[in-house]
Design an enzyme around this catalytic site. Structure first.
Site, PDB file in Angstrom:
ATOM      1  CB  THR A 264      64.028 122.760  80.553  1.00  0.00           C
ATOM      2  OG1 THR A 264      65.364 122.792  80.033  1.00  0.00           O
ATOM      3  CG2 THR A 264      63.917 123.542  81.828  1.00  0.00           C
ATOM      4  CG  ASP A 265      61.421 120.162  75.077  1.00  0.00           C
ATOM      5  OD1 ASP A 265      62.518 120.176  74.485  1.00  0.00           O
ATOM      6  OD2 ASP A 265      60.401 119.654  74.600  1.00  0.00           O
ATOM      7  CD1 TRP A 266      68.277 122.428  73.796  1.00  0.00           C
ATOM      8  CD2 TRP A 266      67.230 120.939  75.088  1.00  0.00           C
ATOM      9  NE1 TRP A 266      69.219 121.530  74.267  1.00  0.00           N
ATOM     10  CE2 TRP A 266      68.606 120.615  75.058  1.00  0.00           C
ATOM     11  CE3 TRP A 266      66.394 120.140  75.852  1.00  0.00           C
ATOM     12  CZ2 TRP A 266      69.147 119.532  75.756  1.00  0.00           C
ATOM     13  CZ3 TRP A 266      66.928 119.056  76.552  1.00  0.00           C
ATOM     14  CH2 TRP A 266      68.288 118.772  76.508  1.00  0.00           C
TER      15      TRP A 266
END
Length: 733
Positions: A264-266
């Site tokens: 994931t992106d954060w």
């Protein structure tokens, strides 16, 4: 390596203590095939250990399996350098004293070099620094397409053309990964704006998806063999992209046979069931914006943590998808921290500084040069006045997650003083902005009138004026988390430039930015350079180009529209960009960048692929090896290129293709090959380029296949998308 040795030793002692074996386990035996080792490790893991492997334990790490000697995976932001260390569970800088890196130029600059060989050197140097800092993943490169000049994160990407981005990203990925560090291509996919990035739902045709927005990702997977891909925040067709059935399961892992991890992106995970079923492998930064805030020690409550475990125990989700995720994470381990043969890396070396400087020098674009304003010889003027905050401002800080703490950053002013002598170079700010922050605008603390008066007074008797302006890494400039709000130069620069020209017309302008800007003063200035966020060696590279020690050879990786409404996406109104806050429709479809300008006959202020030199190049007439080709052939194009001037230089020869009578709409022309050619003064070279016939295809979204039609195609040999030197027509059957 010591860390890995102790992991292995600890593992063996545990196994012996349990009476299981005195021989090395298969998964730790690097003489065994990787897939056999993965299956052996998987068979030894408990359900809880599998779950632990696929989500974060800190801001930038996952826990591994200590019982089995499988190490943690450590990640770092940094498409342009290895970010400073961050606290375990906050976004505060950790305060280390040994994490000051080499800053490399932003990826827009790398794209502007049109030099894949230099991209390999860049990737390798970045990989060496990440390896030395004991990182398994570096969170870059970014290959999202430059769709509009308003996207705050365009500076991290490789321009508007999918072919250019594809050719530049592959060597970058290989360079990073030859150091035993995973490159992480991002943001998959359709993350083309920062405004409302966390929820905007993108609607785009399959044709535009496959022809424009996916090719660089596909090249990174199939040619670069990238080990990690980061999902994006936004939605596509109503589903979040970081766990997306079509994008990840069907295209990435299905059509492209990708065997790496999807991270994931954060904060971009949103649902346990979708994350479990639709291709997400590692969940990071949930309940955080990835920049400034986060929920404390929430890791066990991530979507792929306890909630996933409970659903598996109840039989609500299949074990097979969990095992696939763990296999991919184990494959990442075996490629990185469990590879005993990977190199040790190196950090902030003179060699890395040299790579950074070379990329910067080759990326600067000479845009206008009336009466040979540039280069400025060292003995030409007695008083050189430098105006503009970007001559001194640190441009490695700010901008979002690509912020860096550098060991050394040479400013343009410092570089010019070194080059010309401190007694000849005078400076005042002229304009000023506030400090760089990620999530809100801070007003300038300076008095604008006072700054302007000082500048006007200083340039009255100047022999030459150099104005360093553009954007910076502040919120709503070139910065993650927000888009620009105006196409104009910020902080009163346009008005300042007009006032300066009234006092001294002998002024060259250097725009430092990762985006196009409006230039209402262009006709009044004799010279213009497009510079970028150039990293540690910014000042030395800039001074070398201005002084003529380096001949500029950069080419624009994006079109610069005369006015914002000339941009294809923006021309269709707010539903096309930026959307209605919930949804947006890519109404320009496949006509992105120069494809729009050329096809709709809307000339750009400066076209894609444009860039001047201190010498002149003469193009010979292009020819092909034959006139008729079949689908499995390769078209070979040849021409002569001559340096007609008195200085050495480099020119990026570009080949664009047009189809005569396509059954579906096609752009007026599309980039299909390029080559950067280095020539001594007076030298002539034979230049050869090749285009596989299959690359002349368009994507037929009705049949879901790439199609090359029997037709006449014209190949244009050009110095930019708007400067065709010669053309040759071929038949394809």
């Amino acid at each position: 390596m010591k860390k890995l040795f102790f992991y292995v030793l600890f593992s063996l002692l545990l196994l012996q203590a349990n009476g299981q074996t005195k021989q090395i386990p298969v998964y730790l035996d690097d003489s065994k095939p990787m897939e056999l080792r993965i299956e052996d490790a998987l068979s030894r893991m408990t359900l809880e250990e599998k779950i632990a492997m696929i989500h974060a334990q800190s801001k930038f790490s996952t826990p591994g399996v200590p019982r089995l000697g499988i190490p943690e995976i450590w990640m770092s932001d940094g498409p342009h350098g290895v970010r400073m260390e961050i606290d375990w569970d906050t976004w505060n800088h950790a305060g280390w004293t040994n994490d000051s890196c080499t800053a490399f130029p932003a990826l827009t600059c790398l794209a502007a070099t049109f030099n894949p060989e230099l991209s390999l050197k860049y990737g390798n140097a970045l990989g060496e620094e990440a390896r030395f800092r004991k990182k398994e993943m570096i969170l870059g490169p970014g290959v999202n397409i430059y769709r509009t000049p308003m996207n705050g994160r365009n500076f991290e990407y490789m321009g508007e053309d999918p072919y250019l981005a594809s050719k530049m990203v592959v060597p970058f990925v290989k360079g990073v990964q030859q150091n035993g560090v995973a490159a992480t291509m991002k943001h998959f996919a359709l993350n083309n704006q920062e405004l409302w990035r966390g929820h905007i739902d993108v609607e785009v045709s399959d044709r535009a998806l496959y022809e424009i927005y996916l090719p660089a990702f596909k090249a990174g997977v199939e040619e670069g063999k990238v080990w990690a891909i980061m999902g994006s925040y936004n939605k596509y067709r109503g589903q979040y992209c970081s766990h997306h059935e079509r994008l990840i399961n069907q295209i990435l892992k299905g059509e492209w046979k990708y065997d790496g991890v999807v991270v994931t992106d954060w904060g971009s995970a949103h649902d346990t069931r979708e994350a479990a079923l639709y291709g997400l492998d590692i969940e990071m930064g949930t309940w955080t914006n990835g920049l400034t805030w986060g929920q404390s020690f929430a890791y066990d409550n991530y979507y792929l943590a306890k909630p996933y475990l409970k659903m598996l125990e109840k039989g609500e989700l299949p074990m097979s998808t969990l095992d696939d995720k763990v296999r991919r994470v184990l494959r990442l381990n075996l490629r990185t921290n469990m590879d005993r043969n990977r190199p040790y890396g190196s950090f902030t070396t003179p060699e890395h500084a040299a790579v950074s400087r070379e990329v910067a020098e080759q990326g600067i674009v000479l845009m206008k040069n009336t009466n040979n304003f540039f280069p400025i010889a060292k003995d030409r003027y007695k008083k050189i006045v430098v105006i503009g905050e970007n001559a001194t401002r640190s441009l490695t800080v700010g901008g979002g997650s690509s912020e860096l703490k550098v060991k050394k950053e040479v400013s343009p002013l410092e570089g010019l003083k070194i080059k010309y002598g401190a007694d000849k170079v005078f400076y005042t700010m002229g304009y000023g902005s506030g400090p760089s922050v990620y999530d809100h605008f801070i007003p300038s603390p300076y008095n604008a009138d006072s700054l302007k008066r000082e500048a006007l007074a200083l340039i009255k008797d100047a022999d030459v004026v150099l104005f360093f302006g553009g954007l910076n890494k502040n919120y709503q400039q070139d910065c993650e988390g927000g888009d620009r709000t105006s196409y104009d130069l910020p902080f009163g620069q346009n008005e300042l430039i007009e006032d300066l020209l009234k006092v001294n017309k002998n002024m060259g302008i250097v725009i430092v930015s990762g985006n196009a800007v409006a230039m209402p003063w262009l006709d009044k200035v004799p010279a213009l350079m497009q510079s970028w966020y150039l990293g540690s060696e910014a000042g030395n590279a800039t001074a070398n180009v201005i002084a003529g020690d380096i001949n500029p050879s950069g080419k624009l990786p994006f079109s610069i529209p005369k006015k914002l409404e000339d941009n294809g996406a923006i021309s269709f109104g707010t539903i096309s960009y930026p959307g209605d806050s919930i949804k947006q429709i890519y109404k320009e479809d496949i006509l992105v960048g120069y494809r729009w300008h050329d096809t709709k006959k809307i000339p750009a202020l400066f076209p894609f692929g444009y860039g001047l030199s201190y010498t002149t190049f003469e193009y010979g007439k292009a020819s092909t090896d034959k006139k008729e080709y079949s689908k499995n052939d390769e078209i070979k194009i040849s021409l002569t290129l001559t340096n007609k001037g008195n200085v050495d230089g480099a020119e990026s020869v570009q080949i664009y293709a047009s189809q005569q009578k396509p059954s579906m709409e096609r752009p007026a022309k599309e980039l299909k090959a390029f080559k950067k050619v280095f020539l001594k003064a007076g030298e002539t070279k034979n230049v050869e380029l090749s285009i596989p016939v299959k690359d002349l295809a368009f994507f037929n979204d009705k049949a879901h296949e790439w199609v090359v039609e029997s037709d006449k195609f014209t190949l244009h040999c050009a110095a930019s998308s708007a400067d065709v030197k010669s053309s040759v027509t071929i038949n394809v059957k």
